[in-house]
Design a protein around this motif. Sequence first.
Motif: not given
Length: 170
Positions: A118-119, A123-127, A142-144, A146-149
């Motif tokens: 759904g992006q 913008e997505i960045r990993l920390g 937004s329809k974003l 992120i399973a990990a979130a």
Amino acid sequence: MASFVALLRAVNVGGTGKLPMSDLKAICEELGFGAVSTYIASGNVVFTSRKSEAAVKAALEKQLAAYAGKPVGVLVRNAAEMAEVAADNPFPKAAPNRTMAVFLDRAPPKDTLAGVRGQKDEEIRLGRREIYIHYGDGMAKSKLVIAAAKTGTARNMNTVAVLARMAAEL
């Protein structure tokens, strides 16, 4: 004595998980945490403790489960880590209210970005133990996904900055 920030998942958001911040403060004080203060009504608390991060997390989750009658997820950072989250924001020129840090217990999986759905303009960045998201048009439409979130909790960069400052001042 270390300074910590605890971020509760799904508290006072969208009518779920009602927890008055005065009760959260009292719970932390009952656990022996010092200099306890909360910030806005979405489950943010700053305090000092001699316990480790893992012990703080376990104690808070146990006490909150007893209070709420169900598990309450807690993500914990020490003052230095919270300052790093603020400083490492990969979108420093973006509106801080449209930029989120999703706090996780461990590093995001290497395949996090591959599983995004759904992006659009996000913008997505990993920390280190965070996922940073800049919502160009805001979160509302937004329809974003992120399973990990799903196991984490998000705070906008305005909140992150305030919590980092509060923890540094303890």
